[in-house]
Design an enzyme around this catalytic site. Sequence first.
Site, PDB file in Angstrom:
ATOM      1  N   ASP A 132       0.831  -1.207   0.000  1.00 41.04           N
ATOM      2  CA  ASP A 132       0.000   0.000   0.000  1.00 41.04           C
ATOM      3  C   ASP A 132       0.871   1.264   0.000  1.00 41.04           C
ATOM      4  OD1 ASP A 132      -2.023  -1.946   0.452  1.00 41.04           O
ATOM      5  OD2 ASP A 132      -1.731  -1.746   2.622  1.00 41.04           O
ATOM      6  N   HIS A 188      -3.141  -1.107  -5.163  1.00 41.45           N
ATOM      7  CA  HIS A 188      -3.118  -0.135  -4.061  1.00 41.45           C
ATOM      8  C   HIS A 188      -1.993   0.883  -4.248  1.00 41.45           C
ATOM      9  CE1 HIS A 188      -4.780   0.607   0.109  1.00 41.45           C
ATOM     10  NE2 HIS A 188      -4.075   1.677  -0.242  1.00 41.45           N
ATOM     11  N   ARG A 232       4.835  -7.877  -0.665  1.00 45.58           N
ATOM     12  CA  ARG A 232       4.227  -6.968  -1.628  1.00 45.58           C
ATOM     13  C   ARG A 232       5.105  -5.705  -1.628  1.00 45.58           C
ATOM     14  NH1 ARG A 232      -1.866  -6.403   0.205  1.00 45.58           N
ATOM     15  NH2 ARG A 232      -0.870  -6.385   2.245  1.00 45.58           N
ATOM     16  N   GLU A 261     -11.298  -0.888  -3.424  1.00 46.72           N
ATOM     17  CA  GLU A 261     -10.559  -0.276  -2.322  1.00 46.72           C
ATOM     18  C   GLU A 261      -9.357   0.481  -2.874  1.00 46.72           C
ATOM     19  OE1 GLU A 261      -9.371  -3.635   0.063  1.00 46.72           O
ATOM     20  OE2 GLU A 261      -7.674  -4.113  -1.245  1.00 46.72           O
ATOM     21  N   ASN A 318     -17.336  -6.874   0.147  1.00 50.86           N
ATOM     22  CA  ASN A 318     -16.625  -6.311   1.294  1.00 50.86           C
ATOM     23  C   ASN A 318     -16.605  -4.792   1.326  1.00 50.86           C
ATOM     24  OD1 ASN A 318     -16.012  -8.973   1.858  1.00 50.86           O
ATOM     25  ND2 ASN A 318     -13.917  -8.512   2.483  1.00 50.86           N
TER      26      ASN A 318
END
Length: 346
Positions: free
Chosen positions: A14, A257, A291, A193, A156
């Site tokens: 992120d 993200h 990530r 998201e 979600n």
Amino acid sequence: MAVYNNPVVLQRADPWVLKVDGEYYFTGSDPEYNCIAIRHASTINDLQSAPETVVWRKHETGPMSKYIWAPELHRVNGAWYIYFAAAEREFEPNGMPTHRMYVLENTDADPTTDNWVEKGRIVTPMDSFSLDATTEVIDGVQYLVWAQKDYDIPGNSNLYIAKMANPWTLESEPVMLTKPEYDWECIDFLVNEGPAFLFHGDKIYITYSASGTGVPYAVGLLTADRDADLLDPASWTKSPVPVFKTCAENGQYGPGHNSFVKAEDGETDLMIYHCRNYTDIKGDPLFDPNRHARVGVVNWTESGPDFGVPEPDVVWSPATTDVLPADGGPQAGTPAETLPELAKQA
């Protein structure tokens, strides 16, 4: 233009990069989800080796005591703000995570000082799972865009937008911009998201990420005219296909993200995103630390941004689920010719 040593920061998902007075400030999700840290450097390639300062740690108990996710650093009206999500316990009785959105403020010139003040939770009309708040001041008006669960809609999270009265308080009613509806948004999880604003000419773009956090994770795109009513869902056009996704040929899986920042030349738009370089994930992908933060160049066409494909790695990165020690392991920037040998050590 600079050549970027992907990955540019190891084990920080992120990724959020903010450029202020020529300096790049970086934050992202710590793999242990227990703190928020900032590092900064004069070039993006120097971010991995830059010292990292922890500016806030999770509480021992209560609403901000678990799973500190996706911090973003913003500069609004001369002050620094960090938007992040945190949980009190693992799950609600209905199975949803307990995350809500929170804001920190620092009025010092340097955001790495310890003078961060908790401004509290961003209260929304729906008291439900919410996360990934991002903000932008557009023509003097501050907007917030975030992901949140609506119990009347399967999945979600959807994306919402609202005006803000101040950096931690909504002023207008939230408006839904997008929900998971296309097949590529609904793999493993129905998720929209990780929104991020991007500006070019007379257009405003919002990228977002969809599906589960493993290989299916991909980036979608919303587009609006700069002079449109941004709180009107009809002002936004949604791409029916992902604009950035897994590229097996380059060994890059589940990109998403992201944030956007100007390159060192002050003109080129860069996409900072996270991605893995393997598919054999042990256990929940959320708890695999690899990530890594990477960089891609945004190319502009008559029809809008072209994000291309995730570029292959050119420097060493971990190939196990171990979290790197703070001062250990090869650094991003290791020459590409040493990659094969270093990979054997991972």
